[in-house]
Design an enzyme around this catalytic site. Structure first.
Site, mmCIF file in Angstrom:
data_model
loop_
_atom_site.group_PDB
_atom_site.id
_atom_site.type_symbol
_atom_site.label_atom_id
_atom_site.label_comp_id
_atom_site.label_asym_id
_atom_site.label_seq_id
_atom_site.Cartn_x
_atom_site.Cartn_y
_atom_site.Cartn_z
ATOM 1 N N GLY A 12 -2.632 9.141 -9.141
ATOM 2 C CA GLY A 12 -1.916 7.949 -9.595
ATOM 3 C C GLY A 12 -0.498 8.169 -10.068
ATOM 4 N N ASN A 14 2.192 8.017 -8.250
ATOM 5 C CA ASN A 14 3.013 6.946 -7.679
ATOM 6 C C ASN A 14 2.754 5.624 -8.397
ATOM 7 O OD1 ASN A 14 4.732 7.541 -5.120
ATOM 8 N ND2 ASN A 14 2.920 8.834 -4.934
ATOM 9 N N ARG A 85 -9.131 4.289 1.694
ATOM 10 C CA ARG A 85 -10.063 3.513 2.513
ATOM 11 C C ARG A 85 -9.274 2.584 3.410
ATOM 12 N NH1 ARG A 85 -15.457 5.018 2.286
ATOM 13 N NH2 ARG A 85 -16.020 2.956 3.046
ATOM 14 N N ILE A 87 -8.273 -0.915 4.906
ATOM 15 C CA ILE A 87 -8.265 -2.281 4.381
ATOM 16 C C ILE A 87 -8.852 -3.189 5.464
ATOM 17 C CG2 ILE A 87 -6.806 -4.154 3.529
ATOM 18 C CD1 ILE A 87 -6.812 -1.772 1.628
ATOM 19 N N ASN A 101 1.960 0.661 2.585
ATOM 20 C CA ASN A 101 1.402 1.976 2.235
ATOM 21 C C ASN A 101 2.524 3.005 2.248
ATOM 22 O OD1 ASN A 101 -0.612 4.030 1.812
ATOM 23 N ND2 ASN A 101 -0.432 4.559 3.986
ATOM 24 N N HIS A 103 3.139 7.080 2.968
ATOM 25 C CA HIS A 103 2.493 8.223 3.618
ATOM 26 C C HIS A 103 3.418 9.436 3.502
ATOM 27 C CE1 HIS A 103 -0.475 9.952 6.331
ATOM 28 N NE2 HIS A 103 0.531 10.590 6.900
HETATM 29 C C1 GAR Z 1 0.864 10.476 -2.244
HETATM 30 O O1 GAR Z 1 1.587 11.602 -1.839
HETATM 31 C C2 GAR Z 1 0.714 9.513 -1.097
HETATM 32 O O2 GAR Z 1 1.821 9.494 -0.239
HETATM 33 C C3 GAR Z 1 -0.499 10.069 -0.407
HETATM 34 O O3 GAR Z 1 -1.360 10.429 -1.439
HETATM 35 C C4 GAR Z 1 -0.579 10.866 -2.548
HETATM 36 C C5 GAR Z 1 -1.116 10.183 -3.792
HETATM 37 O O4 GAR Z 1 -0.597 10.793 -4.937
HETATM 38 N N1 GAR Z 1 -1.076 9.124 0.482
HETATM 39 C C6 GAR Z 1 -1.644 9.491 1.636
HETATM 40 O O5 GAR Z 1 -1.727 10.639 1.999
HETATM 41 C C7 GAR Z 1 -2.171 8.325 2.466
HETATM 42 N N2 GAR Z 1 -2.581 8.761 3.757
HETATM 43 P P1 GAR Z 1 -0.667 10.042 -6.334
HETATM 44 O O6 GAR Z 1 -2.135 9.630 -6.545
HETATM 45 O O7 GAR Z 1 -0.267 11.070 -7.334
HETATM 46 O O8 GAR Z 1 0.255 8.872 -6.273
#
Ligand code: GAR
Length: 189
Positions: A12, A14, A85, A87, A101, A103
């Site tokens: 979490g 981000n 997951r 959507i 999203n 990535h």
């Molecule tokens: C982030 O780096 C995000 O870009 C990635 O998960 C991490 C979550 O970190 N998302 C993916 O890989 C989606 N395919 P966080 O929980 O510390 O924000």
């Protein structure tokens, strides 16, 4: 005030960064964090930030519970931040071009099911890529395939480890995700 809903399954960082960015905003606020993992760090972060955290089961995505909660919270824009997951299409239809999203790679490379977090950064290093980056895109029914809104590229140094790459990509995420959310909210009615 526009209302942001953040979907997260993990640490979490981000989510926290987005909440803090909009704390002083007159445009928008993070209304709630939606989390499908009872052990996720994002729950504690939301609690400390005083943001409502709605914990749900994965089936709630499919049985209408989440659609109801989104309506109750009057969410204008859904930002996925480490949400793992798919959507379902009824939610996508209801929030057409209002689900995005982030990535941690340059889509369409290193996307798809199972490509998340450190898995991506390890694969990028194993393949001796010279650059990686961040992608922000609309969400559709397929993992990581929606239209791209924003990308930024960074170079990978030859001695970088996956952890170094993760750190560099995170800095891009923290800088750009809130700004892109703000930009999109400004263009909503
Ligand atoms: C982030 O780096 C995000 O870009 C990635 O998960 C991490 C979550 O970190 N998302 C993916 O890989 C989606 N395919 P966080 O929980 O510390 O924000």
């Amino acid at each position: 005030m526009k209302r942001i809903g953040i979907f997260a399954s993990g640490s979490g960082t981000n989510a926290e960064n987005i909440v803090k960015y909009f704390l002083e905003s007159e445009l928008a606020t993070v209304q709630a964090v939606f989390c499908n993992n009872s052990r996720a760090g994002v729950i504690d972060r939301a609690h400390k930030l005083g943001i409502r955290c709605i914990l749900f089961e994965n089936e709630d995505l499919l049985n209408g519970t989440i659609l109801k909660k989104l309506a109750e919270c009057k969410i204008d824009l859904i930002a996925l931040a480490g949400f793992l997951r798919k959507i379902p299409s009824d939610i996508i239809d209801q929030y057409d071009h209002k689900i995005i999203n982030i990535h941690p790679a340059l889509l369409p490379d290193y996307g798809g099911e199972g490509m998340y977090g450190m898995h991506i950064h390890r694969a990028v290093i194993e393949n001796e890529e010279e650059e990686t980056g961040v992608t922000i895109h609309y969400v559709n029914e397929e993992y990581d395939e929606g239209d791209i809104i924003f990308q930024e590229v960074i170079e990978i140094d030859y001695e970088d480890t996956p952890e170094d790459v993760q750190y560099k990509v995170q800095q891009l995420e923290y800088k750009h995700y809130p700004e892109v959310i703000e930009y999109l909210l400004n263009s909503l009615d």
